[in-house]
Motif scaffolding. Structure first.
Motif, PDB file in Angstrom:
ATOM      1  N   THR A  20       0.810  -1.232   0.000  1.00 22.28           N
ATOM      2  CA  THR A  20       0.000   0.000   0.000  1.00 22.28           C
ATOM      3  C   THR A  20       0.838   1.275   0.000  1.00 22.28           C
ATOM      4  N   TRP A  21       2.158   1.137  -0.198  1.00 23.16           N
ATOM      5  CA  TRP A  21       3.003   2.336  -0.200  1.00 23.16           C
ATOM      6  C   TRP A  21       2.651   3.207  -1.406  1.00 23.16           C
ATOM      7  N   ARG A  22       2.437   4.448  -1.200  1.00 26.67           N
ATOM      8  CA  ARG A  22       2.039   5.434  -2.218  1.00 26.67           C
ATOM      9  C   ARG A  22       0.619   5.209  -2.732  1.00 26.67           C
ATOM     10  N   PHE A  50      -2.374  -8.228   3.079  1.00 20.31           N
ATOM     11  CA  PHE A  50      -2.325  -6.791   2.825  1.00 20.31           C
ATOM     12  C   PHE A  50      -1.296  -6.157   3.754  1.00 20.31           C
ATOM     13  N   ASP A  51      -0.336  -5.453   3.152  1.00 21.74           N
ATOM     14  CA  ASP A  51       0.777  -4.880   3.911  1.00 21.74           C
ATOM     15  C   ASP A  51       0.668  -3.357   3.967  1.00 21.74           C
ATOM     16  N   SER A  52       0.874  -2.791   5.159  1.00 18.15           N
ATOM     17  CA  SER A  52       0.848  -1.340   5.273  1.00 18.15           C
ATOM     18  C   SER A  52       1.868  -0.875   6.302  1.00 18.15           C
ATOM     19  N   HIS A 109       9.445  -1.781  11.090  1.00 18.43           N
ATOM     20  CA  HIS A 109       9.756  -1.214   9.776  1.00 18.43           C
ATOM     21  C   HIS A 109      11.232  -0.798   9.717  1.00 18.43           C
ATOM     22  N   ASN A 110      11.936  -1.323   8.749  1.00 15.39           N
ATOM     23  CA  ASN A 110      13.350  -0.978   8.530  1.00 15.39           C
ATOM     24  C   ASN A 110      14.209  -1.148   9.781  1.00 15.39           C
ATOM     25  N   LEU A 111      13.825  -2.075  10.629  1.00 17.04           N
ATOM     26  CA  LEU A 111      14.600  -2.424  11.836  1.00 17.04           C
ATOM     27  C   LEU A 111      14.754  -1.267  12.819  1.00 17.04           C
ATOM     28  N   VAL A 135      10.160  -8.500  10.870  1.00 13.56           N
ATOM     29  CA  VAL A 135      10.901  -7.261  10.622  1.00 13.56           C
ATOM     30  C   VAL A 135      11.046  -7.068   9.116  1.00 13.56           C
ATOM     31  N   THR A 136      11.292  -5.807   8.723  1.00  9.93           N
ATOM     32  CA  THR A 136      11.496  -5.505   7.309  1.00  9.93           C
ATOM     33  C   THR A 136      12.759  -4.672   7.145  1.00  9.93           C
ATOM     34  N   HIS A 137      13.356  -4.750   5.960  1.00 10.90           N
ATOM     35  CA  HIS A 137      14.312  -3.718   5.539  1.00 10.90           C
ATOM     36  C   HIS A 137      14.390  -3.670   4.021  1.00 10.90           C
ATOM     37  N   PRO A 189       8.542  -6.253  -5.872  1.00  6.77           N
ATOM     38  CA  PRO A 189       8.793  -7.268  -6.915  1.00  6.77           C
ATOM     39  C   PRO A 189       9.038  -6.654  -8.293  1.00  6.77           C
ATOM     40  N   PHE A 190       8.580  -5.374  -8.469  1.00  4.24           N
ATOM     41  CA  PHE A 190       8.819  -4.681  -9.741  1.00  4.24           C
ATOM     42  C   PHE A 190       9.892  -3.594  -9.580  1.00  4.24           C
ATOM     43  N   ALA A 191      10.663  -3.660  -8.491  1.00  5.13           N
ATOM     44  CA  ALA A 191      11.658  -2.616  -8.219  1.00  5.13           C
ATOM     45  C   ALA A 191      11.000  -1.234  -8.244  1.00  5.13           C
ATOM     46  N   ALA A 236       2.337  -3.413  -5.280  1.00  2.00           N
ATOM     47  CA  ALA A 236       1.371  -2.336  -5.017  1.00  2.00           C
ATOM     48  C   ALA A 236       0.833  -1.845  -6.344  1.00  2.00           C
ATOM     49  N   THR A 237      -0.457  -1.569  -6.387  1.00  2.00           N
ATOM     50  CA  THR A 237      -1.028  -0.936  -7.577  1.00  2.00           C
ATOM     51  C   THR A 237      -2.201  -0.060  -7.181  1.00  2.00           C
ATOM     52  N   SER A 238      -2.410   0.975  -7.972  1.00  5.80           N
ATOM     53  CA  SER A 238      -3.563   1.858  -7.770  1.00  5.80           C
ATOM     54  C   SER A 238      -4.679   1.516  -8.754  1.00  5.80           C
ATOM     55  N   LYS A 239      -4.520   0.403  -9.502  1.00  3.03           N
ATOM     56  CA  LYS A 239      -5.488   0.091 -10.564  1.00  3.03           C
ATOM     57  C   LYS A 239      -6.089  -1.300 -10.363  1.00  3.03           C
ATOM     58  N   PRO A 240      -7.423  -1.375 -10.199  1.00  2.00           N
ATOM     59  CA  PRO A 240      -8.045  -2.678  -9.938  1.00  2.00           C
ATOM     60  C   PRO A 240      -7.683  -3.736 -10.993  1.00  2.00           C
ATOM     61  N   ALA A 241      -7.661  -3.368 -12.260  1.00  3.01           N
ATOM     62  CA  ALA A 241      -7.389  -4.365 -13.303  1.00  3.01           C
ATOM     63  C   ALA A 241      -5.977  -4.931 -13.152  1.00  3.01           C
ATOM     64  N   ARG A 242      -5.045  -4.088 -12.708  1.00  3.55           N
ATOM     65  CA  ARG A 242      -3.667  -4.576 -12.515  1.00  3.55           C
ATOM     66  C   ARG A 242      -3.580  -5.520 -11.316  1.00  3.55           C
ATOM     67  N   MET A 243      -4.417  -5.288 -10.315  1.00  5.83           N
ATOM     68  CA  MET A 243      -4.449  -6.222  -9.175  1.00  5.83           C
ATOM     69  C   MET A 243      -4.889  -7.606  -9.666  1.00  5.83           C
ATOM     70  N   GLU A 245      -4.592  -8.755 -12.726  1.00  6.60           N
ATOM     71  CA  GLU A 245      -3.475  -9.262 -13.550  1.00  6.60           C
ATOM     72  C   GLU A 245      -2.371  -9.844 -12.659  1.00  6.60           C
ATOM     73  N   ASN A 246      -2.028  -9.125 -11.600  1.00  6.33           N
ATOM     74  CA  ASN A 246      -0.951  -9.581 -10.716  1.00  6.33           C
ATOM     75  C   ASN A 246      -1.328 -10.880 -10.006  1.00  6.33           C
ATOM     76  N   ALA A 247      -2.571 -10.942  -9.535  1.00  5.94           N
ATOM     77  CA  ALA A 247      -3.003 -12.130  -8.785  1.00  5.94           C
ATOM     78  C   ALA A 247      -2.949 -13.395  -9.641  1.00  5.94           C
TER      79      ALA A 247
HETATM   80  N1  LIG Z   1      10.837  -1.077   4.228  1.00  3.85           N
HETATM   81  C1  LIG Z   1       9.681  -1.632   3.988  1.00  3.85           C
HETATM   82  O1  LIG Z   1       9.060  -2.240   4.850  1.00  3.85           O
HETATM   83  C2  LIG Z   1       9.118  -1.543   2.603  1.00  3.85           C
HETATM   84  C3  LIG Z   1       9.818  -0.837   1.609  1.00  3.85           C
HETATM   85  C4  LIG Z   1       9.290  -0.808   0.334  1.00  3.85           C
HETATM   86  C5  LIG Z   1       8.092  -1.451   0.044  1.00  3.85           C
HETATM   87  N2  LIG Z   1       7.417  -2.114   1.036  1.00  3.85           N
HETATM   88  C6  LIG Z   1       6.112  -2.772   0.763  1.00  3.85           C
HETATM   89  O2  LIG Z   1       6.202  -3.446  -0.477  1.00  3.85           O
HETATM   90  C7  LIG Z   1       5.148  -3.013  -1.345  1.00  3.85           C
HETATM   91  C8  LIG Z   1       5.563  -3.149  -2.796  1.00  3.85           C
HETATM   92  O3  LIG Z   1       6.687  -2.361  -3.113  1.00  3.85           O
HETATM   93  P1  LIG Z   1       6.598  -0.987  -3.949  1.00  3.85           P
HETATM   94  O4  LIG Z   1       5.223  -0.439  -3.824  1.00  3.85           O
HETATM   95  O5  LIG Z   1       7.735  -0.141  -3.532  1.00  3.85           O
HETATM   96  O6  LIG Z   1       6.939  -1.383  -5.439  1.00  3.85           O
HETATM   97  P2  LIG Z   1       6.438  -2.468  -6.525  1.00  3.85           P
HETATM   98  O7  LIG Z   1       5.280  -3.239  -5.998  1.00  3.85           O
HETATM   99  O8  LIG Z   1       7.654  -3.170  -6.989  1.00  3.85           O
HETATM  100  O9  LIG Z   1       5.965  -1.525  -7.710  1.00  3.85           O
HETATM  101  C9  LIG Z   1       4.836  -0.712  -7.589  1.00  3.85           C
HETATM  102  C10 LIG Z   1       4.627  -0.001  -8.920  1.00  3.85           C
HETATM  103  O10 LIG Z   1       4.299  -0.950  -9.935  1.00  3.85           O
HETATM  104  C11 LIG Z   1       3.174  -0.502 -10.683  1.00  3.85           C
HETATM  105  N3  LIG Z   1       2.388  -1.717 -11.040  1.00  3.85           N
HETATM  106  C12 LIG Z   1       1.848  -2.630 -10.203  1.00  3.85           C
HETATM  107  N4  LIG Z   1       1.248  -3.624 -10.904  1.00  3.85           N
HETATM  108  C13 LIG Z   1       1.416  -3.319 -12.218  1.00  3.85           C
HETATM  109  C14 LIG Z   1       1.024  -3.957 -13.432  1.00  3.85           C
HETATM  110  N5  LIG Z   1       0.358  -5.114 -13.450  1.00  3.85           N
HETATM  111  N6  LIG Z   1       1.349  -3.344 -14.601  1.00  3.85           N
HETATM  112  C15 LIG Z   1       2.043  -2.168 -14.619  1.00  3.85           C
HETATM  113  N7  LIG Z   1       2.444  -1.521 -13.503  1.00  3.85           N
HETATM  114  C16 LIG Z   1       2.127  -2.098 -12.301  1.00  3.85           C
HETATM  115  C17 LIG Z   1       2.422   0.436  -9.786  1.00  3.85           C
HETATM  116  O11 LIG Z   1       1.841   1.491 -10.543  1.00  3.85           O
HETATM  117  P3  LIG Z   1       0.228   1.656 -10.655  1.00  3.85           P
HETATM  118  O12 LIG Z   1      -0.248   2.107  -9.309  1.00  3.85           O
HETATM  119  O13 LIG Z   1       0.105   2.703 -11.724  1.00  3.85           O
HETATM  120  O14 LIG Z   1      -0.314   0.315 -11.060  1.00  3.85           O
HETATM  121  C18 LIG Z   1       3.515   1.007  -8.876  1.00  3.85           C
HETATM  122  O15 LIG Z   1       4.051   2.187  -9.433  1.00  3.85           O
HETATM  123  C19 LIG Z   1       4.888  -1.586  -0.857  1.00  3.85           C
HETATM  124  O16 LIG Z   1       3.672  -1.071  -1.334  1.00  3.85           O
HETATM  125  C20 LIG Z   1       4.960  -1.775   0.632  1.00  3.85           C
HETATM  126  O17 LIG Z   1       3.741  -2.314   1.129  1.00  3.85           O
HETATM  127  C21 LIG Z   1       7.928  -2.185   2.296  1.00  3.85           C
END
Ligand SMILES: NC(=O)c1ccc[n+]([C@@H]2O[C@H](COP(=O)([O-])OP(=O)(O)OC[C@H]3O[C@@H](n4cnc5c(N)ncnc54)[C@H](OP(=O)(O)O)[C@@H]3O)[C@@H](O)[C@H]2O)c1
Length: 270
Positions: A20-22, A50-52, A109-111, A135-137, A189-191, A236-243, A245-247
């Motif tokens: 849910t980041w961003r 669901f992670d937040s 979060h981040n230790l 824990v996360t980092h 997973p998508f950097a 993370a995605t802000s678009k239902p259709a991409r969720m 697709e990802n699932a």
């Molecule tokens: N230190 C920590 O604990 C930590 C640090 C980083 C992340 N996290 C967690 O990990 C989650 C995932 O990492 P993240 O959000 O940094 O990056 P991510 O999941 O690697 O990438 C997110 C980006 O990918 C796009 N996306 C998602 N599905 C897509 C699809 N099917 N096709 C095209 N674009 C797609 C999204 O854009 P749209 O919204 O436009 O789809 C968004 O910009 C975070 O939300 C957070 O919950 C934790």
């Protein structure tokens, strides 16, 4: 998607979850309705995790509201993120209010100040308010410290980045997690979307079709989940259709070593 054990945490998860980041740091009727639609799509596709974090602005509040009436069928993972124990307690009180009085997985979060926070989280677990602790980092520069925390026996999950461009976890973290039986949650997973800027031509995905992969994001998610040491990926995605697709990447058959190597090579060009 078939659920799997999240290591020794006692939690079972579908292999594609959601971050849910961003994407969930939103305010206002239209933006919040959109976030609810993303959660609807996640649940309809079988996602359960669901992670937040309080670091993500409005995300915990928006996620909590979106889960109204269906809280009991999902795993909520959130985090404590502050050096100050008093602020940690305030964050925890807020999260418990958002998520129906309990958090399934509480992570540091981040230790940040992990020694003190683990003690607080352990007392919540003893009271039955929290089911598991992790824990996360986000950075490989912290992996030595992460390794030390993993060896304390006080946590049952870790959350780290892992994708074809960020493979540092393979050196020591994933082998140690497997040895210790820890649950592994894969962030980024998508950097953060960087791996999606240039998509390989459709013809290059043809060899992956037999694995149920139709799109490049699905190839990347299946690359993660085909490493048996990883249990759940949280794009993370802000678009239902991409969720949706990802699932679709969260089901068998998984890639073997040859397909993983092929996807990593495609990722080098991305
Ligand atoms: N230190 C920590 O604990 C930590 C640090 C980083 C992340 N996290 C967690 O990990 C989650 C995932 O990492 P993240 O959000 O940094 O990056 P991510 O999941 O690697 O990438 C997110 C980006 O990918 C796009 N996306 C998602 N599905 C897509 C699809 N099917 N096709 C095209 N674009 C797609 C999204 O854009 P749209 O919204 O436009 O789809 C968004 O910009 C975070 O939300 C957070 O919950 C934790």
């Amino acid at each position: 998607m078939r659920e799997r054990a999240l290591g020794s945490s006692g939690l079972a998860v579908a292999p594609i979850g959601m971050g849910t980041w961003r994407t969930f740091d939103v305010r206002g009727n239209a933006a919040e309705a959109n976030a609810h639609a993303v959660v609807d799509a996640a649940l309809a596709s079988g996602a359960t995790f669901f992670d937040s974090s309080p670091m993500y602005g409005e995300a915990e509040r928006v996620l909590g509201l979106a889960l109204t009436g269906r809280r009991s069928s999902v795993i909520v993972a959130t985090k404590v993120w502050t050096p100050a124990p008093a602020e940690a307690r305030a964050q925890i009180d807020a999260a418990l209010a958002y998520f129906g009085g309990r958090v399934d997985l509480y992570q540091v979060h981040n230790l940040v100040n992990w020694r003190e926070h683990l003690t607080i989280l352990e007392s919540l677990r003893d009271r039955g308010v929290v089911r598991a602790i992790g824990v996360t980092h986000y950075s490989a520069s912290a992996f030595s410290e992460l390794e030390a925390v993993m060896r304390t026996g006080r946590i049952t999950t870790i959350q780290v980045p892992y994708n074809p461009h960020q493979r540092e976890a393979e050196d020591r973290i994933l082998p140690l997690a497997a040895d210790l039986g820890l649950g592994v949650i894969v962030m980024r997973p998508f950097a953060e979307g960087r791996l999606l800027r240039r998509t390989p031509p459709q013809a290059d995905l043809q060899p992956l079709r037999a694995f149920g992969v139709a799109t490049w994001p699905q190839a990347l998610l299946k690359w993660v989940l085909s490493d048996a040491r990883c249990h759940v990926a949280i794009p993370a995605t802000s678009k239902p259709a991409r969720m949706v697709e990802n699932a679709a990447a969260g089901s068998t058959p998984w890639f073997g070593p040859a397909e993983r190597e092929y996807v990593a090579q495609l990722g080098d060009a991305a």
